[in-house]
Every structure is written in structure tokens, then in C-alpha cells.
Design a protein around this motif. Structure first.
Motif, mmCIF file in Angstrom:
data_model
loop_
_atom_site.group_PDB
_atom_site.id
_atom_site.type_symbol
_atom_site.label_atom_id
_atom_site.label_comp_id
_atom_site.label_asym_id
_atom_site.label_seq_id
_atom_site.Cartn_x
_atom_site.Cartn_y
_atom_site.Cartn_z
ATOM 1 N N TYR A 35 3.931 -21.302 4.729
ATOM 2 C CA TYR A 35 3.560 -21.256 3.322
ATOM 3 C C TYR A 35 4.448 -22.227 2.545
ATOM 4 C CZ TYR A 35 0.985 -16.986 4.321
ATOM 5 O OH TYR A 35 0.094 -16.071 4.836
ATOM 6 N N PHE A 45 -0.834 -20.926 1.259
ATOM 7 C CA PHE A 45 -0.940 -20.876 2.705
ATOM 8 C C PHE A 45 -1.228 -22.257 3.274
ATOM 9 C CE2 PHE A 45 -1.876 -19.403 6.835
ATOM 10 C CZ PHE A 45 -3.112 -19.895 7.238
ATOM 11 N N GLY A 97 -0.899 -10.420 16.410
ATOM 12 C CA GLY A 97 -1.861 -11.187 15.620
ATOM 13 C C GLY A 97 -3.179 -10.476 15.417
ATOM 14 N N ASN A 100 -4.184 -6.282 11.557
ATOM 15 C CA ASN A 100 -3.590 -6.296 10.225
ATOM 16 C C ASN A 100 -2.113 -5.934 10.251
ATOM 17 O OD1 ASN A 100 -3.618 -6.724 7.539
ATOM 18 N ND2 ASN A 100 -4.734 -4.898 7.012
ATOM 19 N N TYR B 32 -8.163 -6.996 2.432
ATOM 20 C CA TYR B 32 -6.883 -6.363 2.682
ATOM 21 C C TYR B 32 -5.949 -6.822 1.563
ATOM 22 C CZ TYR B 32 -8.869 -5.779 7.337
ATOM 23 O OH TYR B 32 -9.683 -5.455 8.389
ATOM 24 N N PHE B 34 -1.995 -6.638 -0.393
ATOM 25 C CA PHE B 34 -0.574 -6.469 -0.112
ATOM 26 C C PHE B 34 0.249 -6.669 -1.379
ATOM 27 C CE2 PHE B 34 -1.070 -7.037 4.519
ATOM 28 C CZ PHE B 34 -2.297 -7.669 4.567
ATOM 29 N N TYR B 36 4.257 -7.924 -1.955
ATOM 30 C CA TYR B 36 5.502 -8.393 -1.365
ATOM 31 C C TYR B 36 6.546 -8.530 -2.457
ATOM 32 C CZ TYR B 36 3.579 -9.616 3.226
ATOM 33 O OH TYR B 36 3.034 -9.565 4.487
ATOM 34 N N PHE B 90 4.937 -10.217 -5.612
ATOM 35 C CA PHE B 90 3.715 -10.963 -5.360
ATOM 36 C C PHE B 90 2.633 -10.045 -4.798
ATOM 37 C CE2 PHE B 90 5.257 -15.260 -5.942
ATOM 38 C CZ PHE B 90 6.614 -15.163 -5.708
ATOM 39 N N ASN B 96 -8.637 -11.764 6.507
ATOM 40 C CA ASN B 96 -8.238 -11.942 7.895
ATOM 41 C C ASN B 96 -7.731 -10.625 8.450
ATOM 42 O OD1 ASN B 96 -6.460 -12.448 10.133
ATOM 43 N ND2 ASN B 96 -6.577 -14.615 9.609
ATOM 44 N N GLN B 97 -8.402 -10.129 9.453
ATOM 45 C CA GLN B 97 -8.056 -8.808 9.988
ATOM 46 C C GLN B 97 -6.627 -8.769 10.531
ATOM 47 O OE1 GLN B 97 -10.721 -7.373 12.986
ATOM 48 N NE2 GLN B 97 -10.268 -5.239 12.552
ATOM 49 N N ALA B 98 -6.119 -9.917 10.930
ATOM 50 C CA ALA B 98 -4.751 -9.965 11.431
ATOM 51 C C ALA B 98 -3.720 -9.898 10.312
ATOM 52 C CB ALA B 98 -4.542 -11.240 12.244
ATOM 53 N N GLY B 99 -4.191 -9.953 9.069
ATOM 54 C CA GLY B 99 -3.252 -9.871 7.951
ATOM 55 C C GLY B 99 -2.520 -11.159 7.685
ATOM 56 N N THR B 100 -2.995 -12.237 8.242
ATOM 57 C CA THR B 100 -2.386 -13.538 7.997
ATOM 58 C C THR B 100 -3.239 -14.310 6.994
ATOM 59 O OG1 THR B 100 -3.577 -14.445 9.900
ATOM 60 C CG2 THR B 100 -1.372 -13.569 10.304
ATOM 61 N N ALA B 101 -2.930 -15.571 6.790
ATOM 62 C CA ALA B 101 -3.682 -16.422 5.856
ATOM 63 C C ALA B 101 -3.784 -15.753 4.490
ATOM 64 C CB ALA B 101 -5.081 -16.740 6.413
ATOM 65 N N LEU B 102 -2.656 -15.340 3.947
ATOM 66 C CA LEU B 102 -2.624 -14.634 2.670
ATOM 67 C C LEU B 102 -2.839 -15.583 1.494
ATOM 68 C CD1 LEU B 102 0.475 -12.343 3.299
ATOM 69 C CD2 LEU B 102 -1.919 -11.669 3.382
ATOM 70 N N PHE B 104 -1.895 -15.642 -2.321
ATOM 71 C CA PHE B 104 -0.940 -14.979 -3.192
ATOM 72 C C PHE B 104 -1.261 -15.188 -4.663
ATOM 73 C CE2 PHE B 104 2.515 -13.355 -0.601
ATOM 74 C CZ PHE B 104 2.398 -14.032 0.591
#
Lengths: 114, 114
Positions: A35, A45, A97, A100, B32, B34, B36, B90, B96-102, B104
Motif C-alpha cells: 500500500y 492499494f 490468503g 478473510n 467485508y 474493517f 484499522y 481508517f 475480496n474474500q481473502a480480506g486483501t486488496a483493501l 481505505f
């Protein structure tokens, strides 16, 4: 367990140069994301690598690239640096990965382009 | 396209007062979500996440957030602020189901006075 480690902590470059930043994820983590954080644009990202393959990509020009090694360590490269590339670059890792999972962030590399 | 809006770039409260940090998201399907927190010169730390299991999510350090689909909101609250809560917060979203590529939000700086 060691956290996410980013090196170097600070970097000063001049316009036109290229730079490589390094990220060592938490042991056992296979996903590494990058990021960019700036006062104007906030957190954006860049890309995510999982098992040495780029899995997701943000909206950045091709000057920004990355790779991941078999030990999950990742590098990010920026070529032909511009003044606007000055930013805090954050790396985050997560486990398998899937499902979630929680992202663990490093303290970042502060890049200054003069 | 997904986006996140955090209302108020700076929120000030007194120690012991209610903390309310606002977050609205734009998404065609429930994402999803979040929250932070970033302390000075540190990386981001996950406070809590919404993954559709329950609309009221409890996180660390006494924070909680409620997912309201009808309002496309995910506001962060804490009943009683502590001096140590002073930081930048934030809100982030991903499909993304993996919780990545957020993706913000721009962040909200919380100041706590005694």
C-alpha cells in the motif's frame, strides 16, 4: 513470532532513479500486499502477491511493480521516480490468503524523492 | 466500484466521553468491512472486521461497530475514550474474500483531551 519487517526504514532518492523496497512477512504467511500512504491520497492499494503470483492489482502505473520469492518475501520496485512517489509504503501479510484473514502491517518504508 | 467515506477528518473528545467515528461505504453488494488504527510512526493494526456473521462487531480495546445495510454505514464507537485512543482511524472495504486488496477511507484523527 517476528512481525512484518520492511527495509529500509527511510530512503531518499532523486527524480528519475529507481528504488527497490523489501518486505519480509510473518513466518508462514503466503500473502503479501503493498500500500502507498500519502497525506493527499491516503492509503491506496498497490498489489498483492500470493504464492509468488500477483493475485490482485490496484490502479497504479506500470512503473510500480513487485515480485514474491519462494520464501514469501516480497520486493516492490518503482522505476523512473517522480516527486509524487514520495510516500510511506506499507507492506501487509496474511496467512493462507483465504477466509478473510487479518492483515498484519509492517511499519513501512518512508520514501522521499527529491 | 467500491469506495469508503469517513465523515470528519478530525474528531476531538474528552477523556471518558463517547467516541463516534463515521464510515459510509459504496458497494453494490455487501462487502467485508474493517476498521484499522494507526499510531504515530507505526503500521496499521486491525481493530475489528465485519464478515456478515453478526451486524454488531466487537473489537479490541473496547471498540465496536455496527453494520447497517440500509444506511450503508459501519460507524465505530467506544463508550468511554482513553488518552491512549488518540490515533488515526481508517475504515476499509473489500469484496475480496481473502480480506486483501483493501479500499481505505481518508482516515479520521482522534484527539483525546484530559
Amino acid at each position: 513470532k517476528a512481525g512484518v519487517t520492511q527495509t529500509p526504514r527511510y530512503l531518499i532518492k532523486t527524480r528519475g532513479q529507481q528504488v527497490t523496497l523489501s518486505c519480509s512477512p510473518i513466518s508462514g504467511h503466503r500473502s503479501v500486499s503493498w500500500y502507498q500512504q500519502t497525506p493527499g491520497q491516503g492509503l491506496q492499494f498497490l498489489f498483492e502477491y500470493f504464492s509468488e503470483t500477483q493475485r490482485n492489482k490496484g490502479n497504479f502505473p506500470g512503473r510500480f511493480s513487485g515480485r514474491q520469492f519462494s520464501n514469501s518475501r516480497s520486493e516492490m520496485n518503482v522505476s523512473t521516480l517522480e516527486l509524487g512517489d514520495s510516500a510511506l509504503y506499507l507492506c501487509a501479510s496474511s496467512g493462507t490468503g483465504t477466509g478473510n484473514e487479518k492483515l498484519f502491517f509492517g511499519s513501512g518504508t518512508q520514501l522521499s524523492v527529491l | 466500484a467500491q469506495s469508503v467515506t469517513q465523515l470528519g477528518s478530525h474528531v476531538s473528545v474528552s477523556e471518558g466521553a463517547l467516541v463516534l467515528l463515521r464510515c459510509n461505504y459504496s458497494s453494490s453488494v455487501p462487502p467485508y468491512l474493517f476498521w484499522y488504527v494507526q499510531y504515530p510512526n507505526q503500521g496499521l493494526q486491525l481493530l475489528l472486521k465485519y464478515t456478515s456473521a453478526a451486524t454488531l462487531v466487537k473489537g479490541i480495546n473496547g471498540f465496536e461497530a455496527e453494520f447497517k445495510k440500509s444506511e450503508t454505514s459501519f460507524h465505530l464507537t467506544k463508550p468511554s475514550a482513553h488518552m491512549s485512543d488518540a490515533a488515526e482511524y481508517f475504515c476499509a472495504v473489500t469484496h475480496n474474500q481473502a480480506g486483501t486488496a483493501l479500499i481505505f477511507g481518508k482516515g479520521t484523527t482522534l484527539s483525546v483531551s484530559s
